[in-house]
Design a protein around this motif. Structure first.
Motif, short mmCIF file in Angstrom:
data_model
loop_
_atom_site.label_atom_id
_atom_site.label_comp_id
_atom_site.label_asym_id
_atom_site.label_seq_id
_atom_site.Cartn_x
_atom_site.Cartn_y
_atom_site.Cartn_z
N ALA A 1 0.87 -1.04 0.10
CA ALA A 1 -0.10 -0.09 -0.10
C ALA A 1 0.71 1.21 0.06
O ALA A 1 0.64 2.04 -0.64
CB ALA A 1 -0.96 -0.07 1.35
N ARG A 2 2.10 1.35 0.69
CA ARG A 2 3.09 2.56 0.94
C ARG A 2 3.47 2.79 -0.37
O ARG A 2 3.58 4.08 -0.82
CB ARG A 2 3.73 2.12 2.00
CG ARG A 2 3.14 2.20 3.45
CD ARG A 2 4.09 2.30 4.76
NE ARG A 2 3.51 2.42 5.84
CZ ARG A 2 3.17 1.21 6.67
NH1 ARG A 2 3.76 0.17 6.22
NH2 ARG A 2 2.59 1.43 7.65
N ARG A 3 4.05 1.43 -1.05
CA ARG A 3 4.56 1.82 -2.44
C ARG A 3 3.52 2.36 -3.39
O ARG A 3 4.05 3.26 -4.33
CB ARG A 3 5.08 0.37 -3.19
CG ARG A 3 6.37 0.04 -2.16
CD ARG A 3 7.22 -1.40 -2.73
NE ARG A 3 7.43 -1.01 -3.98
CZ ARG A 3 7.97 -1.76 -4.94
NH1 ARG A 3 8.05 -3.14 -4.56
NH2 ARG A 3 8.46 -1.35 -6.24
N LEU A 4 2.52 2.08 -3.34
CA LEU A 4 1.42 2.21 -4.52
C LEU A 4 1.36 3.82 -4.21
O LEU A 4 0.98 4.77 -5.06
CB LEU A 4 0.17 1.62 -4.38
CG LEU A 4 0.31 0.00 -4.91
CD1 LEU A 4 -0.89 -0.79 -4.55
CD2 LEU A 4 0.64 0.09 -6.40
N ILE A 5 0.92 4.21 -2.95
CA ILE A 5 0.74 5.55 -2.37
C ILE A 5 1.97 6.39 -3.09
O ILE A 5 1.52 7.80 -3.34
CB ILE A 5 0.72 5.72 -0.75
CG1 ILE A 5 -0.70 5.09 -0.50
CG2 ILE A 5 0.65 7.12 -0.57
CD1 ILE A 5 -1.07 4.84 0.98
#
Length: 368
Positions: free
Chosen positions: A162-166
């Protein structure tokens, strides 16, 4: 080529840092408001199209600079109709058979919502074991092949992903996320713990005090919440954990058969088996009847999902209706809303849809 903005002629009324004043990422509408022009004019200026005077283009670019506005490539694609494709991501273990009902219901719900909004839907199946799994997801967005992503379990539980996509500004909505992922991305789910509690209360009310429980895969927090609800119902009824045997499966019919054989080949075998999904519950019923047990007289079995087969087997299975299609539909609607607003990730918020207990014939009082 677009002319650079003139720093010597600030926009009238624009004072200080406009980006700081907004307190959020600026949108194309903010640029239009600050420049005193229409949204379409901003779009034409940013895309270096004709019919925009140099004076107006300069005004737009000074607003862009004042707001520190960054063009979202996916929003630009939407405006030029070069990418209106949403991608639904399903993921399971390479060696495990897919949960066909779950995947099919998610895909159908997502497909209908995408079509209604004028988008296309593609489905990508990944394996938990794939080392390049996350990179492939990111490449879908950065290459422009997907305007946004819908993540289903277990990927929707992966906070690091999730953090990478954000960080890439990728529009994403999660279905049945983990608690941590839910704080990072917009998501849709239902109260899994309440559902596990409700169906267990029903079995306890029938008089059962000795239980087997079939867990799902560990990477599936939503299924773990069902187990938490099961444990809460037992605790409220004063039933000790020494009366429970819990075994872990993989949501498949095959694992249901194997775990049921292990549970039922015990001198203190359970009088009721609660399963984390319907496929394992149907496997349990198959194994029990093959061992000569009469259902539900000799064994109560309950499941979770309300797969179509559960209404046609004998006895018909008591289960929880999981609103799979509704969750997928709402996830796509949330994603489309984000894309049409013209910016990538949005403030995390959570939509809950309703479940219900489906009462059929697989529950009866214990024989003893």
């Amino acid at each position: 080529m677009m002319s650079p903005p003139s720093k010597s002629s600030p926009i009238p009324g624009a004072q200080g840092s406009e980006a700081v004043r907004l307190g959020r990422p600026p949108t194309i509408d903010d640029v239009a408001a600050l420049a005193g022009v229409g949204r379409a004019t901003v779009s034409r200026a940013l895309n270096d199209q004709a019919h925009v005077s140099e004076r107006m283009r300069d005004r737009v670019m000074r607003a862009v600079e004042a707001l520190d506005y960054r063009v979202n490539p996916q929003a630009r694609n939407l405006a030029t109709r070069t990418s209106k494709t949403l991608t639904l991501i399903n993921c399971n273990s390479r060696d495990a058979p897919p949960n066909s009902h779950y995947f099919a219901a998610i895909e159908l719900g997502a497909l209908r919502a995408a079509a209604a909004a004028g988008f296309e839907l593609q489905t990508l199946i990944l394996h938990i074991e794939d080392e390049d799994r996350d990179d492939r997801l990111l490449e879908l967005f950065t290459s422009g092949r997907a305007a946004g992503l819908i993540l289903s379990p277990p990927l929707s539980a992966d906070a690091a992903l999730a953090r990478r996509l954000i960080a890439q500004g990728c529009p994403v909505v999660c279905i049945s996320p983990s608690e941590e992922a839910r704080t990072l991305l917009p998501s849709v789910s239902f109260d899994e713990e309440a559902a596990g509690y409700e169906i267990t209360r029903h079995v306890i009310a029938a008089g059962h005090r000795r239980f087997g429980y079939m867990l799902g895969i560990e990477a599936h927090p939503a299924a773990e919440r069902r187990h938490t609800g099961f444990l809460r119902a037992l605790a409220e009824a004063g039933i000790g954990m020494d009366t429970v045997t819990a075994l872990r499966g993989d949501f498949s019919f095959k694992s249901g058969v194997e775990l049921a054989e292990a549970l039922l080949d015990r001198p203190d075998r359970p009088t009721a088996i609660v399963c984390a999904n319907d496929d394992m519950a149907v496997g349990t019923m198959f194994a029990a009847q093959r061992m000569g047990l009469a259902l539900p007289r000799d064994l109560t079995v309950v499941g979770f999902d309300d797969a179509p087969v559960t209404g046609y087997i004998w006895p018909p299975l008591t289960t929880i209706h999981q609103p799979i299609g509704q969750m997928a539909t709402r996830a796509v609607e949330r994603l489309v809303e984000t894309l049409l607003r013209g910016h990538g990730t949005e403030t995390p918020s959570f939509d809950s849809v309703a479940h219900h207990l489906v009462l059929r014939d697989s529950v009866a009082p214990p024989r003893e």
